[in-house]
Motif scaffolding. Structure first.
Motif, short mmCIF file in Angstrom:
data_model
loop_
_atom_site.label_atom_id
_atom_site.label_comp_id
_atom_site.label_asym_id
_atom_site.label_seq_id
_atom_site.Cartn_x
_atom_site.Cartn_y
_atom_site.Cartn_z
N ASN A 1 0.61 -1.64 -0.56
CA ASN A 1 0.00 0.17 -0.09
C ASN A 1 0.86 0.85 -0.31
OD1 ASN A 1 -2.12 -1.67 0.60
ND2 ASN A 1 -2.30 -1.80 2.46
N THR B 1 -3.35 -5.98 -5.99
CA THR B 1 -3.75 -5.23 -7.21
C THR B 1 -3.54 -4.21 -7.08
OG1 THR B 1 -5.87 -4.56 -5.79
CG2 THR B 1 -6.19 -6.17 -6.75
N LYS B 2 -2.78 -3.25 -6.19
CA LYS B 2 -2.26 -1.69 -6.16
C LYS B 2 -0.39 -1.95 -6.52
CE LYS B 2 -4.81 -0.51 -2.58
NZ LYS B 2 -5.25 -0.34 -1.21
N SER C 1 -10.07 -6.07 -15.46
CA SER C 1 -9.57 -4.91 -16.47
C SER C 1 -8.61 -4.76 -16.58
CB SER C 1 -10.68 -3.79 -16.40
OG SER C 1 -11.59 -3.45 -16.31
N SER C 2 -8.16 -4.82 -15.49
CA SER C 2 -6.32 -5.01 -15.19
C SER C 2 -6.04 -5.40 -16.51
CB SER C 2 -5.97 -5.24 -14.01
OG SER C 2 -6.64 -3.65 -13.50
N LYS D 1 6.06 0.16 -12.98
CA LYS D 1 5.97 -0.25 -14.24
C LYS D 1 7.11 -1.03 -13.86
CE LYS D 1 4.65 3.50 -16.67
NZ LYS D 1 4.68 4.92 -16.58
N THR E 1 3.19 4.22 -1.37
CA THR E 1 3.78 4.85 -2.49
C THR E 1 4.96 5.89 -1.46
OG1 THR E 1 1.13 6.16 -2.24
CG2 THR E 1 2.56 6.49 -4.68
N PRO E 2 5.91 5.43 -3.06
CA PRO E 2 5.77 5.07 -4.23
C PRO E 2 6.98 3.65 -4.09
CG PRO E 2 8.11 6.36 -3.88
CD PRO E 2 7.43 6.67 -2.50
N ARG F 1 0.60 -3.81 -25.34
CA ARG F 1 2.08 -4.48 -26.17
C ARG F 1 3.46 -4.64 -25.74
NH1 ARG F 1 1.60 2.08 -29.31
NH2 ARG F 1 0.81 1.92 -27.92
N VAL G 1 -9.78 -7.69 -11.11
CA VAL G 1 -8.55 -7.55 -12.15
C VAL G 1 -8.71 -7.80 -12.98
CG1 VAL G 1 -6.93 -7.57 -10.07
CG2 VAL G 1 -7.76 -9.77 -11.34
N TRP H 1 -0.97 -2.36 -9.53
CA TRP H 1 -0.38 -2.56 -10.98
C TRP H 1 0.48 -1.14 -11.53
CZ3 TRP H 1 -2.91 -7.26 -10.43
CH2 TRP H 1 -3.58 -7.95 -12.21
N GLN H 2 0.43 -0.14 -10.16
CA GLN H 2 0.54 1.10 -10.45
C GLN H 2 2.71 1.50 -11.07
OE1 GLN H 2 1.25 3.15 -7.22
NE2 GLN H 2 -0.43 1.83 -6.70
N LYS I 1 -6.36 -5.43 -20.24
CA LYS I 1 -5.20 -4.44 -20.81
C LYS I 1 -4.40 -4.45 -20.83
CE LYS I 1 -3.20 0.44 -19.35
NZ LYS I 1 -3.11 0.58 -18.29
N PHE J 1 -5.98 -7.77 -1.77
CA PHE J 1 -6.41 -5.52 -2.53
C PHE J 1 -5.31 -5.04 -3.09
CE2 PHE J 1 -10.90 -6.51 -2.10
CZ PHE J 1 -11.11 -5.88 -3.01
#
Lengths: 190, 870
Positions: free
Chosen positions: B31, B70-71, B103-104, B76, B33-34, B112, B101, B73-74, B107, B67
């Motif tokens: 949870n 899922t966070k 939709s994530s 890279k 950041t960053p 690509r 998840v 995903w931010q 995507k 949960f």
């Protein structure tokens, strides 16, 4: 990039990473708005209803955003609150032409604004009255009254009319949000 | 040295001592950041590790962790993202709301970044359900035909997994899958073929077409060819009239350039049930070629296959004996063992001793699993060359003395028991070895089995008293379970050897002071029986044991207690009987002998529970016997019906398992109408199937009362009646509400005497025969025209009467012209039925005559049973 960006972040000048949550009823335009905020070459052509959530990254002049684009359908609304805790801002998107669901909208908005993770941390909320281009859409001030927001003084919120398809009003809203978040983060630091 | 290495290993595993709570605590870092990608990666590995270790995580904890994940995903970070996919897959089962998840993942899967796509597809298919699948269907179709082989493969493999829960959706992707089969990539082709087969697996015609098509245009991937061979083999086995081109294809694969394909084809051919020697020969030659391969794995596979088929095709395998001889000294002990055991199976009697000597040389070096293979080989050898038991017994005894696992010891003990039972000459030596074994045996289960065997067999040996010492030693030395078994064994000696009875009584009296209840109870009971009861009772209660099904007994006693009327005593005769006594262990089929496929007699219990749930039949009491499943239609008919006959004390319930194979029809109100041309049998209550959708199996029931006339056999015409509603084949939704009546003629339903009789073996037939008296004895003599030899006749008569042979009297020594078989069983209602059938061959014209005597404690029953044969 590498050296200069690390140098500039050293001086506190670089872009800061922030997390925001984008919520709102289904079909209000959350994913479209975020798509609009991305750079033109990374935009996707097709927008489908979100299932669960998608993380979208974009940036403004001074902040780099990780936006949690939440699904708006009824059954996913309970998952919104899991993400308030770790975010520094909330975007609430609503469909200003949808007069029918105003009461439901009011309930959901109050749920967000009065959620303990939002209230206790005082994170900024930006309400986007989307779809202003549709004839007969309510104006921002009408919506403020309809939702009873004018009685709501606590917390930091603002409302903006936008059109996700053209991007009208979005820049102004994002500037406001960036300013609020920067202010919020400074207040946290002290 | 060894321990040092171990220490290093445990020190090296950072995950060794993980605590679930602390890992979940650490997972809060998700949870922040960053995101610190390195740290999160490490925490995720810990999380996945503890899940993999079988640690159970509660739903709330798992959901919270999920949960958190899922966070991530931010971020890279590529490796972190890939760990996230793994974690999502692991948490999919234990956490709520994994669907968020979707939709994530969608995507990532359409994005690509090729590194993400394959993994995202796998994770997505794991979390999705049938409803959600339709929204991602488009992407899946694209992924299946993707140019990147990793993506295509993962989409296809995920589809194979999806087949299990939402086969309807996956079926719609057949076109894309077909395209993927023509891919250049070996793996993609293999996976696509597997999926294509699964899509069509239910449609035999389509499978045949698939084999035909791909056997003509050569598949590039050797894996795919192997798979195709397996499908083709399945086709050949299942079809009644197999297509010769399919076999030709398999045979042509023997000349394939890939070793794997050659082996697979050879294995397929030798495992086919009906093949001529000329068809087998090329396959054996191919296996022989594999034997000379420098790769140990190929040699092993070839020898293992030869070993498996050695019993079925001894002559064909014999041609490889020269190659197998070479393997006896192969440095790989597994290959050597298999080679020797194969030679044991195919070799001549004279070479047995030499081979045994060879194998004795290294038997201590091979693993227990292969020792079991050796033991099984010895077992089949002993049944082939009974005279060789003098070589085998000491060998087995030596193996028994050496250290080994429970399975290994069990295999040896079972083999010795089998030899003792088959070969009376080996009995004394075998029992002596077993006695020696239980003197120092750490496995209670085996001790009790040996004691059971001693109780049964030893009293019949010339010198029974010599075994008593071994048994009584158990009473003094062993654990409770073994002591109890020993007491029972002692009592059996007392029951069978009258002259030993006084000394047994003395021993049993000492057992009365045992520390355990069970042992004391048994001793008290047996002592009382031996001192006071009559000979007949002693036989019934000490030697035969209780032959009832445990769950049936439980149900009956429960019913009795619920009814609350204790004026009449509990009647043991209403309890359903089983063929096996409570204490008899199941026999294990030796693995290397060709297993016979026989229709398994259904256990009474599952059906009993089904029937008890139907209120109409609740009053009938417990089920006495359930028959095997009998097909009333051709297996390829539009509607297939299988019948199971359940016999109760005064009625029969026929269960019709109906299956609808028409995908455009929904059947309503399905029932089976029975009609007796003689008008004797009448149907009572029926239970119909309200709705029978495509592909499902449901049961309709009909009650048949046994007629007052006393008939217990007959045949009835059966008609399947139902209403048809047309439905859309893909969705299963009805086209309209219109229905029309239809009937479908089934094969006749036969009710036989054997439905009313449950075979129960008596351990001492003679005394039971005497005990029944002569009041209800029926005798009949007749010619048998349909059978040609004595063993067939014996089998037939026990089938017709539903009785089982006792005291191994069903084994007919070869070359005898006359044989008597003892049969016993229980008639519904709990009446004993015994039968002596003498079969004789007339040496002049080879005709077979049979004299049968039937005894029962109820004259009417004897009449009914004899009527079945006449």
């Amino acid at each position: 990039m590498g050296f200069f960006s690390s140098l500039s972040s050293l001086f506190g000048l670089g872009k800061k990473d922030v997390n925001i949550v984008v919520v709102g009823l289904d079909n209000s335009g959350k994913t479209t708005i975020l798509n609009q905020l991305k750079t033109p070459e990374t935009r996707s052509q097709q927008i489908v209803p979100t299932v669960g959530h998608v993380v979208t990254n974009f940036s403004t002049q001074n902040l780099s955003f990780h936006a949690f684009d939440m699904a708006g359908q009824m059954k996913y609304r309970s998952t919104w609150e899991s993400y308030f805790h770790s975010s520094q801002g909330v975007i609430f998107v609503l469909d200003s032409s949808d007069r029918l669901r105003m009461e439901l909208l009011k309930d959901e908005l109050m749920m967000v604004m009065e959620h303990k993770d939002v209230v206790s941390r005082g994170i900024p909320i930006v309400i986007l009255a989307n779809k202003m281009d549709i004839p007969g859409a309510m104006t921002a001030s009408d919506i403020t009254v309809a939702l009873g927001l004018n009685l709501y003084r606590s917390g930091t919120w603002s409302i903006h009319s936008t059109c996700a398809l053209t991007g009208d009003g979005l820049d102004k809203a994002m500037q406001q949000l960036s300013a609020e978040i920067t202010k919020y983060m400074e207040s946290r630091r002290t | 040295m060894k321990t040092n290495k171990k220490d290093e290993e445990t020190g090296g595993n950072v995950y060794a001592h993980l605590d679930k709570t602390s890992v979940l605590q650490e997972a809060r870092a998700f949870n922040e950041t960053p995101i610190n990608a390195r740290k999160c990666c490490f925490i995720l590995s810990k999380l996945i590790y503890i899940i993999q270790q079988g640690e159970s995580i509660g739903r709330t904890e798992a959901t919270e962790a999920f949960f958190g994940v899922t966070k991530l995903w931010q971020s890279k970070d590529v490796s972190l993202r890939r760990m996230v996919y793994l974690a999502v897959k692991e948490l999919a089962e234990v956490s709520d709301d994994v669907i968020i998840v979707t939709s994530s993942l969608t995507k990532d899967m359409t994005g690509r970044e090729d590194l993400y796509r394959a993994a995202a597809i796998r994770a997505l298919c794991k979390i999705t359900d049938t409803g959600m699948l339709q929204t991602i269907e488009r992407y899946m179709k694209q992924a299946i035909v993707d140019r990147n082989s990793a993506i295509s493969s993962s989409a296809i493999v995920s589809s194979i997994h999806l087949m299990r829960k939402s086969s309807e959706v996956v079926r719609r992707w057949a076109n894309e899958v077909q395209e993927a089969v023509s891919s250049d990539n070996h793996m993609v082709q293999y996976h696509a073929l597997a999926l294509l087969y699964q899509i069509r697996a239910n449609d035999r015609l389509a499978v045949n077409k698939l084999v035909q098509k791909f056997s003509k245009n050569a598949l590039r991937s050797p894996y795919a060819v192997c798979y195709l061979i397996r499908i083709a083999t399945r086709c050949l086995v299942d079809d009644d009239q197999p297509d010769s081109s399919v076999f030709t294809f398999i045979e042509s694969c023997l000349r394939h350039k890939s070793e794997m394909v050659v082996y697979e084809a050879a294995r397929a051919i030798v495992s086919l049930p009906q093949t001529t020697p000329s068809e087998i020969q090329p396959a054996i030659t191919a296996l022989q070629m594999c034997c000379t391969s420098p790769k140990a794995a190929v040699r092993f596979a070839a020898v293992r296959t030869l070993n498996k088929v050695a019993m079925a095709h001894p002559n064909a395998v014999m041609s490889c004996n020269v190659d197998l001889e070479k393997f006896i000294t192969d440095p790989n002990r597994s290959i050597a063992t298999l080679a020797i055991t194969t030679l044991l199976k195919t070799g001549a009697e004279s070479s047995v001793e030499r081979l045994m000597q060879q194998i004795a040389g290294f038997v201590n070096e091979i693993s227990d699993e292969f020792k079991i293979v050796v033991v099984d080989a010895i077992r089949s050898l002993c049944s082939r060359y009974p005279r060789k038991h003098t070589v085998m017994m000491p060998f087995l005894a030596k193996m028994l003395r050496s250290d080994g696992s429970y399975d290994y010891k069990k295999a040896i003990v079972e083999t010795i028991i089998a030899i003792i039972e088959e070969n009376p000459d080996a009995k004394v030596a075998g029992l002596a070895h077993l006695c020696e074994f239980i003197e120092d045996c750490e496995h209670d289960n085996l001790s009790t089995r040996v004691l059971h065997l001693l109780g049964r067999e030893a009293p019949k040996t010339p010198n029974p008293s010599s075994y008593i010492r071994f048994i009584y030693n158990r009473v003094i030395l062993e654990s409770t379970k073994v002591r109890a078994a020993a007491v029972t064994a002692l009592a059996k000696f007392g029951a069978q050897c009258v002259d030993l009875r006084p000394s047994i009584q003395v021993l049993l009296k000492r057992c009365l002071l045992d520390s355990d209840d069970e042992v004391r109870d048994r001793a008290t009971f047996y002592l009382k029986m031996l001192t006071e009861a009559a000979e007949g009772l002693i036989h019934n209660f000490i030697l035969d044991g209780l032959q009832v099904s445990p769950s049936g007994l439980e149900r009956s006693i429960l019913d009795y207690l619920r009814s609350g009327s204790y004026s009449s005593p509990f009647d043991l005769r209403v309890v359903p009987v089983t063929q096996q006594a409570l204490s008899q262990p199941e026999k294990r089929v030796p693995q290397l002998v060709e297993e016979e496929e026989k229709p398994k007699a259904p256990k009474v219990e599952p059906y009993a529970a089904q029937l008890a749930a139907i209120p109409q039949f609740a009053a009938l009491g417990p089920v006495f016997k359930s028959s095997t499943r009998i097909a009333l239609t051709e297996s390829i008919a539009e509607y297939t019906v299988h019948m199971i006959k359940h016999t109760f004390a005064n009625a029969m319930v026929l269960q019709f398992e109906c299956k609808n194979t028409m995908n455009d029809q929904l059947l309503l109100d399905v029932s089976v109408e029975l009609e007796d041309p003689d008008g004797e049998w009448e149907t009572g209550n029926t239970v119909q199937i309200d709705k029978l959708p495509y592909g499902e199996v449901h049961s309709a029931f009909s009650l048949l009362e046994f007629p007052d006339s006393g008939a217990i056999s007959g045949s009835l015409g059966a008609i399947l009646k139902f209403k048809v509603m047309d439905v859309d084949p893909t969705s299963g939704e009805p086209d309209s509400d219109d229905t029309y009546e239809q009937t479908y003629v089934l094969e006749e339903v036969d009710v036989n005497v054997s439905d009313s009789v449950q075979g129960v073996a008596k351990s001492s037939f003679g005394s039971a025969w005497e005990a029944l008296g002569d009041d209800a004895t029926r005798e009949e003599t007749f010619q048998l025209s349909t059978v040609e030899n004595i063993p067939d006749a014996v089998k037939k008569i026990s089938e017709i009467l539903g009785l089982v042979p006792c005291e191994r009297s069903d084994r007919v020594p070869e070359g005898k012209t006359q044989h008597t078989v003892f049969l016993s069983g229980v008639f519904r209602g709990g009446y004993d039925v015994l039968s002596k059938a003498t079969v004789a061959v007339d040496p002049n014209d080879n005709s077979i005559a049979m004299n049968i005597i039937i005894k029962s404690n109820e004259p009417l029953v004897a009449d009914l049973v004899i009527s079945a044969v006449v």
